[in-house]
Design a protein around this motif. Structure first.
Motif, PDB file in Angstrom:
ATOM      1  N   LEU A 173      64.781  19.505  67.570  1.00  0.00           N
ATOM      2  CA  LEU A 173      65.401  18.201  67.816  1.00  0.00           C
ATOM      3  C   LEU A 173      64.513  17.077  67.294  1.00  0.00           C
ATOM      4  O   LEU A 173      64.995  16.083  66.766  1.00  0.00           O
ATOM      5  CB  LEU A 173      65.683  18.020  69.313  1.00  0.00           C
ATOM      6  CG  LEU A 173      66.434  16.744  69.657  1.00  0.00           C
ATOM      7  CD1 LEU A 173      67.773  16.683  68.949  1.00  0.00           C
ATOM      8  CD2 LEU A 173      66.643  16.616  71.151  1.00  0.00           C
ATOM      9  N   VAL A 217      74.438  18.198  66.237  1.00  0.00           N
ATOM     10  CA  VAL A 217      73.391  19.138  65.804  1.00  0.00           C
ATOM     11  C   VAL A 217      72.568  19.587  67.016  1.00  0.00           C
ATOM     12  O   VAL A 217      72.237  20.759  67.163  1.00  0.00           O
ATOM     13  CB  VAL A 217      72.476  18.512  64.729  1.00  0.00           C
ATOM     14  CG1 VAL A 217      71.308  19.421  64.407  1.00  0.00           C
ATOM     15  CG2 VAL A 217      73.261  18.239  63.468  1.00  0.00           C
ATOM     16  N   TYR A 218      72.274  18.638  67.929  1.00  0.00           N
ATOM     17  CA  TYR A 218      71.508  18.999  69.126  1.00  0.00           C
ATOM     18  C   TYR A 218      72.260  20.028  69.965  1.00  0.00           C
ATOM     19  O   TYR A 218      71.678  21.029  70.396  1.00  0.00           O
ATOM     20  CB  TYR A 218      71.219  17.754  69.969  1.00  0.00           C
ATOM     21  CG  TYR A 218      70.802  18.081  71.392  1.00  0.00           C
ATOM     22  CD1 TYR A 218      69.554  18.645  71.654  1.00  0.00           C
ATOM     23  CD2 TYR A 218      71.666  17.861  72.461  1.00  0.00           C
ATOM     24  CE1 TYR A 218      69.183  18.969  72.939  1.00  0.00           C
ATOM     25  CE2 TYR A 218      71.297  18.171  73.752  1.00  0.00           C
ATOM     26  CZ  TYR A 218      70.056  18.734  73.990  1.00  0.00           C
ATOM     27  OH  TYR A 218      69.694  19.055  75.261  1.00  0.00           O
ATOM     28  N   THR A 225      64.656  13.237  60.850  1.00  0.00           N
ATOM     29  CA  THR A 225      65.250  13.386  59.527  1.00  0.00           C
ATOM     30  C   THR A 225      66.550  12.600  59.408  1.00  0.00           C
ATOM     31  O   THR A 225      66.789  11.925  58.412  1.00  0.00           O
ATOM     32  CB  THR A 225      65.544  14.871  59.244  1.00  0.00           C
ATOM     33  OG1 THR A 225      64.363  15.613  59.486  1.00  0.00           O
ATOM     34  CG2 THR A 225      65.978  15.066  57.819  1.00  0.00           C
ATOM     35  N   PHE A 226      67.386  12.685  60.440  1.00  0.00           N
ATOM     36  CA  PHE A 226      68.672  12.001  60.371  1.00  0.00           C
ATOM     37  C   PHE A 226      68.517  10.494  60.398  1.00  0.00           C
ATOM     38  O   PHE A 226      69.399   9.766  59.994  1.00  0.00           O
ATOM     39  CB  PHE A 226      69.594  12.467  61.509  1.00  0.00           C
ATOM     40  CG  PHE A 226      70.358  13.711  61.150  1.00  0.00           C
ATOM     41  CD1 PHE A 226      69.742  14.765  60.522  1.00  0.00           C
ATOM     42  CD2 PHE A 226      71.715  13.821  61.427  1.00  0.00           C
ATOM     43  CE1 PHE A 226      70.434  15.914  60.184  1.00  0.00           C
ATOM     44  CE2 PHE A 226      72.423  14.964  61.092  1.00  0.00           C
ATOM     45  CZ  PHE A 226      71.778  16.011  60.475  1.00  0.00           C
ATOM     46  N   ARG A 227      67.399  10.030  60.939  1.00  0.00           N
ATOM     47  CA  ARG A 227      67.214   8.585  60.865  1.00  0.00           C
ATOM     48  C   ARG A 227      66.081   8.235  59.915  1.00  0.00           C
ATOM     49  O   ARG A 227      65.360   7.273  60.095  1.00  0.00           O
ATOM     50  CB  ARG A 227      67.002   8.000  62.260  1.00  0.00           C
ATOM     51  CG  ARG A 227      65.811   8.538  62.965  1.00  0.00           C
ATOM     52  CD  ARG A 227      65.952   8.178  64.413  1.00  0.00           C
ATOM     53  NE  ARG A 227      64.672   7.778  64.964  1.00  0.00           N
ATOM     54  CZ  ARG A 227      64.475   7.594  66.258  1.00  0.00           C
ATOM     55  NH1 ARG A 227      65.461   7.768  67.095  1.00  0.00           N
ATOM     56  NH2 ARG A 227      63.301   7.240  66.705  1.00  0.00           N
ATOM     57  N   THR A 282      72.322  12.282  54.038  1.00  0.00           N
ATOM     58  CA  THR A 282      71.677  12.574  55.324  1.00  0.00           C
ATOM     59  C   THR A 282      71.662  14.074  55.580  1.00  0.00           C
ATOM     60  O   THR A 282      70.638  14.638  55.980  1.00  0.00           O
ATOM     61  CB  THR A 282      72.424  11.846  56.456  1.00  0.00           C
ATOM     62  OG1 THR A 282      72.464  10.457  56.150  1.00  0.00           O
ATOM     63  CG2 THR A 282      71.739  12.045  57.793  1.00  0.00           C
ATOM     64  N   THR A 299      65.070  17.021  63.639  1.00  0.00           N
ATOM     65  CA  THR A 299      66.434  16.589  63.352  1.00  0.00           C
ATOM     66  C   THR A 299      66.563  15.082  63.494  1.00  0.00           C
ATOM     67  O   THR A 299      67.074  14.406  62.605  1.00  0.00           O
ATOM     68  CB  THR A 299      67.423  17.266  64.314  1.00  0.00           C
ATOM     69  OG1 THR A 299      67.226  18.675  64.233  1.00  0.00           O
ATOM     70  CG2 THR A 299      68.850  16.938  63.940  1.00  0.00           C
ATOM     71  N   GLN A 300      66.063  14.567  64.624  1.00  0.00           N
ATOM     72  CA  GLN A 300      66.282  13.137  64.802  1.00  0.00           C
ATOM     73  C   GLN A 300      65.438  12.304  63.851  1.00  0.00           C
ATOM     74  O   GLN A 300      65.902  11.281  63.355  1.00  0.00           O
ATOM     75  CB  GLN A 300      66.145  12.725  66.268  1.00  0.00           C
ATOM     76  CG  GLN A 300      64.816  12.985  66.918  1.00  0.00           C
ATOM     77  CD  GLN A 300      63.889  11.815  66.765  1.00  0.00           C
ATOM     78  OE1 GLN A 300      64.332  10.703  66.582  1.00  0.00           O
ATOM     79  NE2 GLN A 300      62.588  12.067  66.811  1.00  0.00           N
ATOM     80  N   VAL A 351      73.956  13.502  65.067  1.00  0.00           N
ATOM     81  CA  VAL A 351      72.722  14.052  65.648  1.00  0.00           C
ATOM     82  C   VAL A 351      73.033  14.811  66.938  1.00  0.00           C
ATOM     83  O   VAL A 351      72.502  15.902  67.165  1.00  0.00           O
ATOM     84  CB  VAL A 351      71.678  12.952  65.933  1.00  0.00           C
ATOM     85  CG1 VAL A 351      70.361  13.571  66.331  1.00  0.00           C
ATOM     86  CG2 VAL A 351      71.489  12.073  64.738  1.00  0.00           C
ATOM     87  N   VAL A 389      67.633  10.078  70.425  1.00  0.00           N
ATOM     88  CA  VAL A 389      68.073  10.210  69.033  1.00  0.00           C
ATOM     89  C   VAL A 389      68.624   8.910  68.466  1.00  0.00           C
ATOM     90  O   VAL A 389      68.874   8.822  67.273  1.00  0.00           O
ATOM     91  CB  VAL A 389      69.116  11.332  68.863  1.00  0.00           C
ATOM     92  CG1 VAL A 389      68.548  12.664  69.281  1.00  0.00           C
ATOM     93  CG2 VAL A 389      70.382  11.023  69.615  1.00  0.00           C
ATOM     94  N   GLY A 420      68.587  16.789  55.847  1.00  0.00           N
ATOM     95  CA  GLY A 420      68.503  17.702  56.983  1.00  0.00           C
ATOM     96  C   GLY A 420      68.345  19.148  56.537  1.00  0.00           C
ATOM     97  O   GLY A 420      67.485  19.877  57.033  1.00  0.00           O
TER      98      GLY A 420
END
Lengths: 287, 267
Positions: free
Chosen positions: A217, A276-277, A223-225, A72, A220-221, A273, B108, A76
């Protein structure tokens, strides 16, 4: 006391409550229920049994969990900076082009109109496959064909599809942000003799901070999911080399029906997440 | 002039990278074979895939369902998100920061994580297999609120203050000043909500079991029969599925440009 609060903020409350109510009922309450499942042992058929932090202990001792966390993060590191910088650059270019920028805008936005699950299927076979578009050209030119879904290349290949899919859309968001910069500030800078680079550093970039936070964001979100692309292209393989954390939670929850354990993994994903935010909003804070 | 040529060269380079997979999809949709291994230039063009799609599959019903669903979701988001974003941007309401963190959290967290509790709640409310059940969870997207908030926080507060001096009400300021100035962001909110609804896979998967109410994202993968991928059909359905989104984009883009006209001179 309460009446005074309602009276003083009646417009604000009126404007914000539909949104807050819907998000609370359909997202936040299910989230709280789902997270509390992480403290239980539950296999769907039986009733949940409270086991404290056992799921987390088991999680932290599973090498496959750490592998999924690492994957993950790898997605990212590859995707977030490249899309962020790429889309800002594209937006600046489109903004500077005097003729035909709406044509480019429409074209760049096309990938996003294909649902990712379907785009990924097309990339897998038609584009990255052994007889796909890229290898077709490579072999015609006399090169060896590339195994895009090998252990080494699976993650970069999936990331490339993600980059392709989000770049145009993120540049549209940036473009909207550029349009929102008060014109007077830029004119004043021109009068003072600022060149393009100075304008970007001293006016455009600081004014774009809120939009950058949004784009950051957003990437990020997503990519992380990262899920549907992996699902359609590699199924997490070969030998778990492209398996992200959400995929791990999916496997435990929906393939092995260990809902509590799966929920514990999604709590970790959520914490990743959110941190990171918080980091991004600290870096991009408005003074 | 030189600078313009240079910029176009970069833009066209990117255009090629972005368009090749799309054009390749288009090319596959015109081929008769079941494999993805076809020559780059088709020797004969066949529209058979489209014929099969319209005559032998419920594709048009799925398209209609997805379109209705996405348009309603988009409308609701444009209605609710900017006002919430405005309140959060100005931060006058006590607890704004806390609400914002809740909204970001809601954003998120993947739908996949909340499926079971959401499904239980939906069946208790009797919303399974209804369009309402699909629409409500997406009616206000946290992402749209966050974007509206970020965009509006860039609008100088002095503009509002002078409007108050001129005797404007709070709602008047929002409708007459903030909304018109946020047109570019509204356009993105609309696009984003449309795409979110259009490409949503998980919600239709668990909320809808009736064939007559299926969405494109569920239907298209099911066109693969017995594990065999018919590339032609998949591509044809994808290409046709793109069309409404392009139409929406072009329509909104005109609106976007109108918003732009108020801020001319941007170089």
């Amino acid at each position: 006391m309460i009446m005074r609060f309602f009276k003083e903020y009646k417009y604000e409350l009126l404007m914000i409550s539909p949104a807050v109510l819907i998000i609370f009922i359909f997202k936040l309450i299910p989230v709280i229920v789902s997270f509390s499942m992480s403290l239980t042992k539950w296999r769907i058929i039986d009733t949940p049994e409270f086991i404290g932090l056992d799921n987390f202990v088991q999680l932290f001792t599973d090498p496959n969990f750490w592998n999924a966390v690492w994957n993950t993060l790898f997605y990212g590191i590859l995707i977030i900076p490249s899309v962020l910088l790429g889309s800002l650059a594209v937006a600046l270019i489109l903004n500077a082009i005097s003729k035909g920028s709406s044509f480019y805008k429409a074209a760049y936005y096309l990938p996003m109109t294909l649902p990712l699950s379907i785009a990924a299927v097309i990339w897998r076979g038609g584009f990255f496959g052994t007889f796909g578009f890229v290898n077709n050209i490579l072999t015609k030119l006399g090169f060896n064909s590339i195994q895009f879904f090998s252990v080494e290349l699976a993650k970069p290949s999936i990331s490339l599809v993600y980059f392709w899919w989000t770049l145009g859309f993120c540049s549209l968001i940036y473009l909207a942000g550029l349009r929102g910069i008060p014109q007077t500030r830029l004119e004043a800078a021109s009068i003072d003799g600022a060149n393009t680079m100075q304008k970007i550093i001293y006016i455009i970039w600081p004014s774009l901070k809120p939009i950058t936070l949004f784009v950051a964001l957003y990437i990020t979100q997503t990519t992380f999911r990262i899920f549907s692309a992996v699902y359609a292209m590699t199924g997490g393989g070969p030998s778990r080399s492209s398996e992200p954390l959400l995929y791990y939670t999916y496997n435990w929850g929906w393939q092995n029906f260990r809902m509590g354990y799966s929920a514990a993994a999604s709590v970790i994903l959520f914490l990743m997440v959110i941190s990171v935010y918080l980091f991004q909003s600290y870096i991009l804070r408005e003074d | 002039m030189k600078k313009q040529v240079f910029l176009h060269v970069i833009a066209i380079g990117l255009l090629i990278f972005i368009m090749i997979p799309v054009l390749w999809t288009f090319r596959l949709s015109l081929s008769q074979t079941y494999s993805a291994n076809v020559p780059l230039i088709p020797s004969e063009v066949s529209f058979n895939n489209f014929k099969v799609l319209f005559n032998d599959t419920p594709f048009l019903t799925w398209l209609k369902n997805t379109l209705i669903f996405s348009v309603i979701v988009t409308f609701l988001n444009v209605l609710f998100a900017p006002s919430a974003g405005y309140v959060l941007a100005r931060g006058k309401l006590p607890g704004s920061k806390f609400i914002l963190l809740g909204i970001v959290s809601a954003w998120v967290i993947p739908w996949l994580t909340v499926l079971i509790p959401l499904y239980i709640a939906m069946s208790k409310l009797g919303l399974v297999n209804t369009f309402q059940g699909l629409i409500l969870p997406l009616a206000v997207s946290p992402m749209a609120i966050f974007l509206a908030r970020q965009y509006i926080s860039n609008i100088p507060i002095e503009i509002e203050e002078s409007a108050i001096v001129d005797g404007a009400s709070k709602l008047g300021i929002f409708f007459k000043i903030i909304l018109p100035m946020s047109k570019p962001a509204l356009m993105i909110v609309a696009l984003m909500s449309f795409i979110q609804a259009w490409g949503n896979f998980i919600l239709p998967l668990i909320m809808i079991t009736k064939t007559s109410m299926k969405m494109l994202t569920i239907g298209i993968p099911q066109l693969q029969q017995q594990g065999v991928t018919n590339w032609g059909i998949i591509s044809a359905s994808s290409i046709f599925g793109i069309l409404p989104v392009i139409i929406i984009f072009v329509a909104l883009n005109k609106y976007f440009m109108e918003g732009l006209a108020m801020r001319t001179g941007m170089k």
